[in-house]
Design a protein around this motif. Structure first.
Motif, PDB file in Angstrom:
ATOM      1  N   THR A  48       1.068  -1.067  -0.195  1.00 11.14           N
ATOM      2  CA  THR A  48       0.013   0.082  -0.087  1.00 11.14           C
ATOM      3  C   THR A  48       0.871   1.064  -0.171  1.00 11.14           C
ATOM      4  N   PRO A  49       0.775   2.055  -0.950  1.00 14.23           N
ATOM      5  CA  PRO A  49       1.718   3.307  -1.075  1.00 14.23           C
ATOM      6  C   PRO A  49       1.574   4.112   0.141  1.00 14.23           C
ATOM      7  N   THR A  50       2.436   4.805   0.491  1.00 12.60           N
ATOM      8  CA  THR A  50       2.652   5.906   1.709  1.00 12.60           C
ATOM      9  C   THR A  50       1.488   6.857   1.694  1.00 12.60           C
ATOM     10  N   PRO A  51       1.151   7.290   0.549  1.00 10.10           N
ATOM     11  CA  PRO A  51      -0.038   8.316   0.483  1.00 10.10           C
ATOM     12  C   PRO A  51      -1.197   7.717   1.116  1.00 10.10           C
ATOM     13  N   ALA A  52      -1.313   6.540   0.553  1.00 15.50           N
ATOM     14  CA  ALA A  52      -2.855   5.745   0.848  1.00 15.50           C
ATOM     15  C   ALA A  52      -2.715   5.247   2.643  1.00 15.50           C
ATOM     16  N   LYS A  90      -8.405   8.298   8.154  1.00 14.28           N
ATOM     17  CA  LYS A  90      -9.825   7.919   8.068  1.00 14.28           C
ATOM     18  C   LYS A  90     -10.372   7.239   9.443  1.00 14.28           C
ATOM     19  N   LEU A  91      -9.296   6.331   9.722  1.00 17.88           N
ATOM     20  CA  LEU A  91      -9.548   5.478  10.877  1.00 17.88           C
ATOM     21  C   LEU A  91      -9.641   6.345  12.206  1.00 17.88           C
ATOM     22  N   GLU A  92      -8.570   7.286  12.160  1.00 14.20           N
ATOM     23  CA  GLU A  92      -8.341   8.397  13.251  1.00 14.20           C
ATOM     24  C   GLU A  92      -9.538   9.181  13.491  1.00 14.20           C
TER      25      GLU A  92
END
Length: 314
Positions: free
Chosen positions: A277-281, A288-290
């Motif tokens: 999973t690329p760093t920006p993602a 989003k989780l936070e």
């Protein structure tokens, strides 16, 4: 980033594993381009995502070369690489050791070595190794050895043992088939009594349980179509409530709420799935989780750090 994190699903690529991917898959294992990687890749992502500790593992495809001796040698190489990184960064890097499935003698030897070394946080197992699925009776001696060690076992999806090349040929395997293979494997483990016969193993099921939250209520009805199945073989609710789940990937807004209806929230674990999973993602998904209103602040604290601290005694 608002929360400090422990990451239980992040990947590394050892020199031997990189060579394996190049030689056997032309750097396109399971249809995914092999990412550039060094340990600095992991450390850099950790800094950006406020990850205090990462437990690294080998991703798909599994290291099975098709032959026992070379698979054992590759397992040894990737485990030695991970051990080196753990010893170099003991406060930041842990790892799940890899076992040379489905080769029983070689796997038992590796499990014994892992226990002797005492460095690994647990082991990682693929959902299948060239079509031999977890739950297959031929793997029972391996499961018994892991049970004897009270092992923590992180499952990781692999491409299915059989793929119809005429269906979804342009869709990379991780998008659909990884979810189906995780679900297929957990149900196979259930019907073969893995969770009840080896109760000392703590399993981590990836990607928020894959499709399990959506099909869990259907599984007990299989007995109506096949009366030979026992209620215990279809007791997916017990599995969902007793095992651990990570949140790798896009789990909001639909998947994670469905999972939380079935599991113990004290068994939910943060996961980045880097560097695939690329760093920006990774940053976007963590944000989003936070910030989601679907999770309480106390649950977020548990998911991001406290549950892993307790499980791994960090």
């Amino acid at each position: 980033m608002l929360y400090n994190k422990i990451d239980v699903h992040a990947h590394y690529l050892s020199p031997g594993y990189k060579k394996f991917l190049k030689d056997q898959f032309n750097d396109m294992g399971d249809g995914v381009k092999t990412p550039e990687y060094s340990i600095d890749t992991t450390l850099g992502i950790m800094d950006q995502a406020k990850i205090d500790y990462s437990i690294l593992s080998i991703s798909s495809p599994h290291i099975n070369t098709g032959e026992a001796s070379s698979t054992f040698d590759l397992a040894t190489e990737v485990n030695e690489y991970a051990t080196t990184q753990h010893n170099k960064y003991p406060d930041k890097i842990g790892f799940f050791a890899l076992i040379p499935l489905p080769y029983v003698d070689e796997s038992l030897s590796t499990i014994k070595q892992i226990a002797t070394d005492g460095q690994a946080a647990g082991v990682t197992l693929p959902t299948n190794s060239r079509g031999v699925y977890l739950g297959d009776p031929q793997l029972d001696p391996i499961m018994q050895a892991l049970d004897d060690q009270h092992a923590i076992v992180a499952l990781h999806p692999n491409a299915p043992g059989i793929i119809d090349s005429h269906v979804n040929q342009d869709v990379p395997q991780p998008i659909l088939e990884f979810f189906f293979d995780t679900t297929r494997t957990v149900v196979n483990m259930l019907t073969h009594g893995i969770f009840t016969r080896y109760p000392n193993i703590k399993f981590i099921i990836p990607h928020a349980g894959a499709v399990l939250p959506l099909v869990a209520n259907r599984i007990p009805f299989a007995r109506g179509l096949n009366p030979k199945l026992t209620p215990e073989q279809l007791d997916i609710q017990s599995v969902m409530s007793s095992q651990y789940f990570d949140v790798a990937g896009m789990v909001l807004s639909q998947q994670l709420p469905a999972l939380l209806e079935l599991i113990d929230p004290d068994k939910l674990l943060y996961a980045s799935d880097t560097p695939y999973t690329p760093t920006p993602a990774v940053i976007g998904l963590a944000n989003k989780l936070e910030t989601t209103d679907l999770l309480s602040p106390s649950l977020k604290t548990k998911m991001f750090r406290q549950n892993a601290q307790r499980l791994f005694k960090l």
